[in-house]
Design a protein around this motif. Structure first.
Motif, PDB file in Angstrom:
ATOM      1  N   SER B 274      -8.874   1.711  16.828  1.00  0.00           N
ATOM      2  CA  SER B 274      -9.598   0.963  15.813  1.00  0.00           C
ATOM      3  C   SER B 274     -10.912   0.450  16.417  1.00  0.00           C
ATOM      4  CB  SER B 274      -8.737  -0.210  15.350  1.00  0.00           C
ATOM      5  OG  SER B 274      -9.511  -1.084  14.586  1.00  0.00           O
ATOM      6  N   VAL B 275     -12.018   0.747  15.731  1.00  0.00           N
ATOM      7  CA  VAL B 275     -13.321   0.348  16.272  1.00  0.00           C
ATOM      8  C   VAL B 275     -14.140  -0.410  15.235  1.00  0.00           C
ATOM      9  CG1 VAL B 275     -13.569   2.167  18.022  1.00  0.00           C
ATOM     10  CG2 VAL B 275     -14.264   2.619  15.648  1.00  0.00           C
ATOM     11  N   ARG B 276     -15.065  -1.195  15.738  1.00  0.00           N
ATOM     12  CA  ARG B 276     -15.980  -1.917  14.859  1.00  0.00           C
ATOM     13  C   ARG B 276     -17.406  -1.452  15.153  1.00  0.00           C
ATOM     14  NH1 ARG B 276     -15.298  -8.291  14.332  1.00  0.00           N
ATOM     15  NH2 ARG B 276     -13.230  -7.522  13.796  1.00  0.00           N
ATOM     16  N   ILE B 277     -18.203  -1.311  14.094  1.00  0.00           N
ATOM     17  CA  ILE B 277     -19.608  -0.915  14.233  1.00  0.00           C
ATOM     18  C   ILE B 277     -20.449  -2.189  14.228  1.00  0.00           C
ATOM     19  CG2 ILE B 277     -21.443   0.580  13.339  1.00  0.00           C
ATOM     20  CD1 ILE B 277     -18.702   1.974  13.915  1.00  0.00           C
ATOM     21  N   LEU B 278     -21.258  -2.380  15.253  1.00  0.00           N
ATOM     22  CA  LEU B 278     -22.086  -3.572  15.321  1.00  0.00           C
ATOM     23  C   LEU B 278     -23.558  -3.163  15.229  1.00  0.00           C
ATOM     24  CD1 LEU B 278     -20.401  -6.120  15.762  1.00  0.00           C
ATOM     25  CD2 LEU B 278     -19.380  -4.246  17.061  1.00  0.00           C
ATOM     26  N   PRO B 279     -24.454  -3.938  14.587  1.00  0.00           N
ATOM     27  CA  PRO B 279     -24.207  -5.280  14.085  1.00  0.00           C
ATOM     28  C   PRO B 279     -23.569  -5.357  12.697  1.00  0.00           C
ATOM     29  CG  PRO B 279     -26.532  -4.741  13.858  1.00  0.00           C
ATOM     30  CD  PRO B 279     -25.886  -3.585  14.543  1.00  0.00           C
ATOM     31  N   SER B 280     -23.340  -4.247  11.987  1.00  0.00           N
ATOM     32  CA  SER B 280     -22.893  -4.381  10.595  1.00  0.00           C
ATOM     33  C   SER B 280     -21.503  -5.006  10.499  1.00  0.00           C
ATOM     34  CB  SER B 280     -22.892  -2.994   9.920  1.00  0.00           C
ATOM     35  OG  SER B 280     -21.766  -2.252  10.353  1.00  0.00           O
ATOM     36  N   GLY B 281     -20.640  -4.751  11.487  1.00  0.00           N
ATOM     37  CA  GLY B 281     -19.316  -5.372  11.470  1.00  0.00           C
ATOM     38  C   GLY B 281     -18.257  -4.560  10.741  1.00  0.00           C
ATOM     39  N   ARG B 282     -18.612  -3.357  10.246  1.00  0.00           N
ATOM     40  CA  ARG B 282     -17.629  -2.524   9.568  1.00  0.00           C
ATOM     41  C   ARG B 282     -16.574  -2.039  10.558  1.00  0.00           C
ATOM     42  NH1 ARG B 282     -18.502   0.326   4.871  1.00  0.00           N
ATOM     43  NH2 ARG B 282     -16.372   0.990   5.286  1.00  0.00           N
TER      44      ARG B 282
END
Lengths: 300, 634
Positions: B274-282
């Motif tokens: 599970s990953v998060r895209i930064l800066p959007s935070g999705r």
């Protein structure tokens, strides 16, 4: 934990450099000279952008005096990998029939390659060129940047070179200026050979020993590659088992006597060899510090 | 290369190559001066363990006899130096990279010769080093420069240090001397947070403790330098970090494939993570790890890969893909260490470009909180930073970025600053912490906005920025323009030196830094007045292109009209309405634009008014005409 080998690290770094340079340029190109360093550089570039195709063309600034085997190899690589190749010949050289015999090494190289490269960069408007130079080739290269800024006159100004920290490269330039990028900066000659071996990358057959017609000049074996080769009085081509450690214009590139016909044998010879790489190229012999000078004038 | 021969003969080339495939790699930096034997050490490493070719060796032999310092014996320093020649050629002496390898490892050595520019060069070399070899002359012990080098090593986050106590042969291989130096150094090193320190007594010249222990120091229980370097493992540290990958390039060969290419800056990743895209935070899941050689089951820090994601999320160059279990922070204001690297000093308030990971944003620096004396480590008050100075500053970005503190992850917290006009890399920076979380930052919603203000006044607000030399006629023309606008019922305000310098900016002088701050405040005020719906006339010399650009960027596109009031310096000096040129020429007025401070003429102003051919009245009409054409007034 996974331990990355030195080749894996070098490969990953070069790929990072390719992607960074490509993303920060408008019209990039790869300087392709058909030799083993260019071959490794091309292999890394294809890895960097896979599964996409190579997103920029190759530029071969040709002198018409390369070995026939180099042209054949080049065309096959381009065809097999679906690449775009731009071949450039300085029209002034064609018109004046510039050649190493009548005009000497220095002028020949200067007009065909150094001038030719400048013309090609201007004609096609390239703002970034990938080159295969390595820092271990020569003392003066040891401090060369990975991203090297060239003025609008293609000159390399040592004072304008930028500090490079971490993996952060500054590719910004004013209109007319261009950037040369050297993804193989941290590779050594042994790394290149080792990588060719472990990745099984095809290279020009001239690197392997074979019986070839040669004459001895100034202590170097020069191959008689076609009928344009001018023989000195008393010179008689003889067949010898030779191979080349570096490739260029055939009348200017010395072969070594060798029986190495496989990659491990080449590497073995290289490891116990006695002369360093540029000894085979006559261009460096003409004056001390000549590479440095060429670089300032816009040679790769 | 004795070891290569032996090994080759013993095992044959195929086995040899097989072994080479498993070599690891270590980057290190050597700190010390030629006097400490640094070049000799590097030369010795190249000679003992790598390929020094016969022709290089022949040159070395000749040079050793000719210019060597070892009485005709091989002078290893000559293998790496050649610096005198470089200096003569005017080539910048900075960081040189050398390569050598042993049976087990490849090494990249960053060699930073010279005393001048030392900080800049050492910081550059240290930025990619995993380990530092700090050289000490056994006869001299821990010196000021040892402390300076060690401070930079700790600042740049190098965790492993080798203290090379060199020239031990010159103190008769004395254990006592060595142990005294070791204890002095350890005491200092622990104060600056260097805890992994290995001390090795050696003689680079004689070859003691370089590749082999030898018999001169039976009291030494440790391993020689090379063995120690071969055993340092760095992969572990990087892979134990949380997963981070800055996206360099969006890889889209066709409509069916959309991957994100980058080099992993920390941790490991597997499909299904599970990953998060930064800066959007999705948040999404890793689908595949794609390479030219096929998909991977796992990728680790240092590898360059292409990742595909399970969901169609918006990801672009500069974004960071990170583990959702421990994502990085996102912020737009930081405290950072800045190492200034350019001849032109730092200008607080001027916008620079900041590059971090694969992202470039605009950044302004506040006045330094302090600078660091690298010899004593004292904090010293400073208004700016000059070449080779290190300080701590607050830094403001034009938009939020994902980051980790530099101490945790170099690639997520190290940045460079680029001058927007010269394009030079002017500084290196290390992010420490965010001053505020950007998710707490939102502009207060103002209902009566610029649009409402301008509707009320029946005009389109804008800034008319007059720039030019002192005495060029800026204020005269601006005054006429304002009168004419007033006559037409426009709402205006004129900002000039008279009403700003005496109040708002009376704390500022005429140094470059003060000029920048002066213009920054004026830009800010004119921006607020534009929000208020006014046509703002600004009349300032404003000599630097960067600050005029800053003023331009303070307002919206098209709201800034730069008027270059062009007058040759001779004409302006002839006019000299306030007698300032006379004073400046007499040396009573320092930093006077055009005399001893530069004026950077605008490259593409909206209007150029040449006062040698155009009287002030006509110049004013030209400007009014332009405002009408552009629709600011009818």
């Amino acid at each position: 934990m996974t331990t990355l080998t030195h080749l894996q690290r070098l490969e990953a770094e070069s790929i990072q450099i390719f992607r960074e340079a490509f993303s920060e340029s408008e019209r990039p190109v790869m300087l392709y000279s058909v030799g083993k360093d260019s071959t490794v550089m091309l292999h890394l570039a294809m890895k960097a952008f896979a599964p996409s195709k190579l997103p920029f063309p190759l530029l071969h600034v040709d002198t018409t005096w390369k070995f026939q085997a180099m042209y054949e190899f080049r065309d096959r690589v381009v065809r097999d990998n679906g690449l775009e190749l731009i071949e450039y010949h300085n029209p002034e050289c064609i018109e004046k029939d510039i050649n190493p015999f009548d005009h000497g090494t220095s002028l020949h190289v200067d007009l065909w390659k150094t001038e030719g490269l400048k013309q090609a960069v201007e004609k096609y408007g390239f703002d970034l060129g990938f080159g295969g130079a390595r820092r271990d080739e020569e003392k003066s290269r040891a401090k060369e940047r990975v991203f090297s800024l060239r003025s609008a006159q293609h000159r390399w100004d040592p004072k304008q070179q930028r500090p490079e920290l971490w993996h952060l490269y500054n590719a910004r330039k004013a209109p007319g200026e261009s950037v040369r990028v050297f993804p193989l900066s941290n590779w050594t000659e042994l790394d290149i050979w080792q990588y060719i071996y472990s990745e099984q990358i095809p290279i020009v057959p001239l690197y392997f020993s074979a019986p070839r017609p040669v004459v001895k000049r100034d202590g170097l074996w020069i191959m008689v590659d076609d009928e344009r080769m001018r023989l000195e009085p008393g010179e008689e081509p003889e067949i010898r088992n030779v191979r080349f450690r570096t490739l260029g214009c055939y009348p200017l590139t010395g072969a070594i006597e060798s029986d190495a016909t496989t990659l491990p044998e080449i590497i073995r010879e290289m490891l116990i060899t006695t002369t360093s790489e540029r000894m085979g190229r006559t261009v460096d012999h003409e004056s001390a510090g000549s590479l440095e000078k060429k670089k300032q004038e816009g040679h790769f | 290369m004795p070891h290569v021969h032996d090994e080759l003969l013993a095992v044959g080339i195929e086995t040899y190559l097989e072994r080479q495939e498993h070599k690891s790699m270590l980057r290190f930096i050597t700190c010390g001066s030629v006097d400490d034997g640094k070049s000799t050490l590097i030369g010795r490493l190249l000679y003992d363990s790598k390929l020094v070719f016969e022709d290089h060796l022949a040159t070395l032999e000749v040079d050793s006899k000719k210019v060597g310092t070892q009485g005709g014996e091989l002078d290893f320093a000559l293998l790496v130096d050649g610096l005198a020649a470089e200096r003569e050629q005017g080539i910048t002496i900075d960081v040189a990279y050398r390569f050598f390898s042993t049976e087990r490892s490849k090494f990249i050595v960053a060699d930073t010769p010279g005393h001048e520019q030392y900080t800049r060069n050492m910081v550059t070399g240290a930025s990619t080093a995993d380990l530092a070899v700090v050289l000490i002359d056994a006869r001299k012990g821990v010196l000021t420069q040892t402390r300076r080098h060690s401070y930079l090593v700790s600042l740049l986050g190098i965790r492993h240090v080798v203290l090379a106590v060199n020239k031990i042969d010159l103190v008769d291989y004395s254990q006592e001397v060595f142990e005294q130096i070791e204890s002095d150094y350890r005491e200092f090193a622990s104060q600056i947070g260097l805890n992994d320190v290995t001390c090795i007594p050696m003689s680079a010249l004689a070859g003691d403790n370089i590749t082999e222990v030898g018999s001169n120091m039976p009291w030494y229980q440790g391993v020689p330098l090379i063995t120690h370097l071969e055993n340092v493992k760095v992969d572990n540290e990087l892979q134990s970090l949380p997963f981070r990958m800055p996206v360099q390039w969006v890889n889209r060969p066709d409509l069916d494939f959309r991957g994100f290419s980058g080099q992993i800056a920390g941790g490991t990743v597997q499909p299904g993570d599970s990953v998060r895209i930064l800066p959007s935070g999705r948040t999404t899941t890793v689908e595949r790890i794609v390479t030219y050689d096929g998909d991977l089951e796992e990728a680790v820090a240092g590898q360059s890969v292409t990742i595909t994601l399970a969901d169609e999320v918006d990801v672009s160059r500069g974004d960071v893909i990170a583990t959702s279990l421990a994502p990085p922070g996102v912020a737009d204001q930081f405290e950072a260490h800045i190492v200034w690297m350019d001849d032109q000093g730092m200008l607080p308030g001027r916008p620079y470009l900041l590059k971090i990971g694969a992202r470039t944003v605009s950044a302004t620096l506040a006045q330094p909180k302090y600078k660091v004396n690298v010899n004593t480590l004292e904090h010293v008050a400073a208004r700016t930073l000059e070449l080779n100075e290190i300080g701590v500053c607050n830094i403001n970005l034009d938009r939020p970025i994902p980051f980790d503190p530099y101490d945790e992850n170099r690639d997520m917290g190290g940045f460079i600053l680029i001058d927007r006009f010269t394009n030079a890399t002017v500084a290196a920076g290390l992010l420490h912490f965010a001053l505020r979380r950007s998710d707490n930052v939102h502009w207060q919603a103002i209902e009566v906005d610029k649009h409402a203000h301008s509707l009320q006044k029946g005009q389109k607000p804008c800034v008319v920025w007059f720039t030019g030399l002192s005495g060029s006629g800026k204020s005269t023309i601006a005054n006429i323009v304002e009168q004419k606008l007033l006559e037409q019922g426009r709402h205006t305000y004129l900002l000039d030196g008279d009403n700003v310098r005496h109040g708002l900016n009376k704390d500022l002088g005429f140094t470059d830094a003060d000029r920048v701050e002066n213009i920054r405040r004026v830009s800010e005020v004119s921006g607020l007045m534009v929000d208020a719906g006014l046509i703002v006339l600004v009349s300032f010399i404003s000599p630097f292109a960067a600050e005029r650009r800053m003023a331009r960027e303070r307002v919206e596109d098209g709201e800034f009209i730069e008027v270059y009031v062009k007058t040759p310096i001779e004409v302006a000096e002839e006019r000299d309405p306030k007698g300032l040129y006379l004073k400046a020429r007499r040396g009573e007025l320092a930093n006077f634009t055009g005399i001893d401070s530069p004026y950077e003429a605008p490259e593409s102003p909206e209007l150029i008014v040449d006062t040698t051919s155009l009287p002030p009245e006509a110049a004013a009409d030209t400007i009014i005409g332009h405002l009408r054409e552009r629709g600011f007034i009818d």
